[in-house]
Design a protein around this motif. Structure first.
Motif, PDB file in Angstrom:
ATOM      1  N   SER A   1      -6.342   3.242   3.743  1.00  0.00           N
ATOM      2  CA  SER A   1      -7.574   2.543   3.355  1.00  0.00           C
ATOM      3  C   SER A   1      -7.273   1.054   3.230  1.00  0.00           C
ATOM      4  CB  SER A   1      -8.128   3.116   2.038  1.00  0.00           C
ATOM      5  OG  SER A   1      -9.434   2.637   1.790  1.00  0.00           O
TER       6      SER A   1
ATOM      7  N   SER B   1       0.836  -1.195   0.000  1.00  0.00           N
ATOM      8  CA  SER B   1       0.000   0.000   0.000  1.00  0.00           C
ATOM      9  C   SER B   1       0.877   1.254   0.000  1.00  0.00           C
ATOM     10  CB  SER B   1      -0.901   0.021   1.242  1.00  0.00           C
ATOM     11  OG  SER B   1      -1.777  -1.077   1.249  1.00  0.00           O
TER      12      SER B   1
ATOM     13  N   CYS C   1      -3.557   0.632  -3.425  1.00  0.00           N
ATOM     14  CA  CYS C   1      -4.395   1.049  -2.308  1.00  0.00           C
ATOM     15  C   CYS C   1      -3.630   2.034  -1.425  1.00  0.00           C
ATOM     16  CB  CYS C   1      -4.807  -0.171  -1.490  1.00  0.00           C
ATOM     17  SG  CYS C   1      -5.847   0.182  -0.052  1.00  0.00           S
TER      18      CYS C   1
ATOM     19  N   ALA D   1     -10.838   3.043  -0.994  1.00  0.00           N
ATOM     20  CA  ALA D   1      -9.997   2.405  -2.013  1.00  0.00           C
ATOM     21  C   ALA D   1     -10.833   1.513  -2.926  1.00  0.00           C
ATOM     22  CB  ALA D   1      -8.881   1.597  -1.357  1.00  0.00           C
TER      23      ALA D   1
ATOM     24  N   TRP E   1      -8.569  -2.659   0.738  1.00  0.00           N
ATOM     25  CA  TRP E   1      -9.392  -3.132  -0.375  1.00  0.00           C
ATOM     26  C   TRP E   1     -10.740  -3.656   0.101  1.00  0.00           C
ATOM     27  CZ3 TRP E   1      -7.672  -0.831  -4.199  1.00  0.00           C
ATOM     28  CH2 TRP E   1      -6.391  -0.950  -4.741  1.00  0.00           C
TER      29      TRP E   1
END
Length: 258
Positions: free
Chosen positions: A102, A65, A98, A129, A104
């Motif tokens: 946040s 991320s 992402c 996201a 997924w």
């Protein structure tokens, strides 16, 4: 001394080649309502916008991320750069990233004594996201060069969870999918019971328990769709290494058509 110099040279040459390979994934971004989704996209050799191509959407794990638009290629990026694969399959591959703040999937995560516990939500609103990915795919898949009968999704860890979430939020979009060391609330499985699915997990996974994957497999089986299910008994969380080494993974995925 000479051997050391040669070793150093080979190291830098291989590192440069790796960087050049990943540079084939073009940097891009998508903006919706003031929020930005960064992504990398790999077009097939000799891409022709007048033709139609399959699309593979790949969702990375938590460790990749961020906002650099680079880390998401760390695990899985090389899989689609394989020369044999690229020479035999004309595919568009997309790696969204992402943001660190946040996630997924719509999942609650609690940490107790450094151990993470996941509670998957049934239904619920998508994260920021996921919302961005949903809007991006709604937009991108409308391109005339995208074959709507050959759209696929897959991912690992957080991205494996995100794969299940994508399937339930867009149940009529994907021709097939794969999820590595992920999970979902089993009550969501009925939304994607018709989608061909290959599930992978490490038997020794101490980050995301393999019980999550098995729960989905068992639920789908009860619903009449028995997905492919592979457990690597001696693998821990990085079962994606073994999954990516499966020679049938991409041929199996691309063999499906809506």
């Amino acid at each position: 001394m000479k051997r050391i110099s040669i070793a150093i040279l080979l190291f830098f040459l291989s590192a440069t080649a790796f960087a050049q390979d990943l540079s084939l994934y073009k940097k891009a971004f998508f903006v919706a309502n003031g929020d930005t989704l960064k992504y990398r996209i790999l077009y097939p050799k000799n891409f022709d916008s007048q033709k139609k191509y399959p699309v593979i959407l790949f969702l990375h794990g938590r460790g990749e991320s961020g906002k650099d638009n680079e880390k998401q290629l760390a695990n899985g990026g090389k899989l689609f750069l394989n020369e044999n694969f690229r020479n035999n399959h004309q595919v568009i591959t997309i790696f969204p990233q992402c943001a660190s703040n946040s996630y997924w999937a719509n999942v609650e995560i609690d940490t107790v004594n450094t151990k993470r516990f996941f509670t998957f939500i049934k239904g619920g609103q998508p994260t920021k996201a996921m919302s961005l990915v949903l809007q991006f795919t709604d937009n991108y898949f409308k391109n005339s060069f995208v074959d709507p009968t050959k759209i696929y999704v897959g991912g690992l860890s957080m991205g494996g969870m995100g794969t299940f979430e994508m399937l339930r939020r867009k149940p009529n979009t994907f021709a097939a999918a794969f999820a590595i060391c992920g999970g979902d609330n089993v009550l969501n499985a009925k939304k994607y019971k018709h989608v061909p699915l290959w599930i992978f997990h490490g038997g020794l996974d101490d980050v995301v328990t393999p019980q999550f994957s098995y729960g989905i497999y068992r639920k789908l089986k009860k619903l009449g769709n028995t997905p492919k299910f592979t457990v690597y008994l001696k693998a821990n969380h990085n079962s994606w290494d073994s999954a990516f080494a499966e020679p049938d993974l991409l041929p199996w995925l691309l063999s499906h058509k809506k």
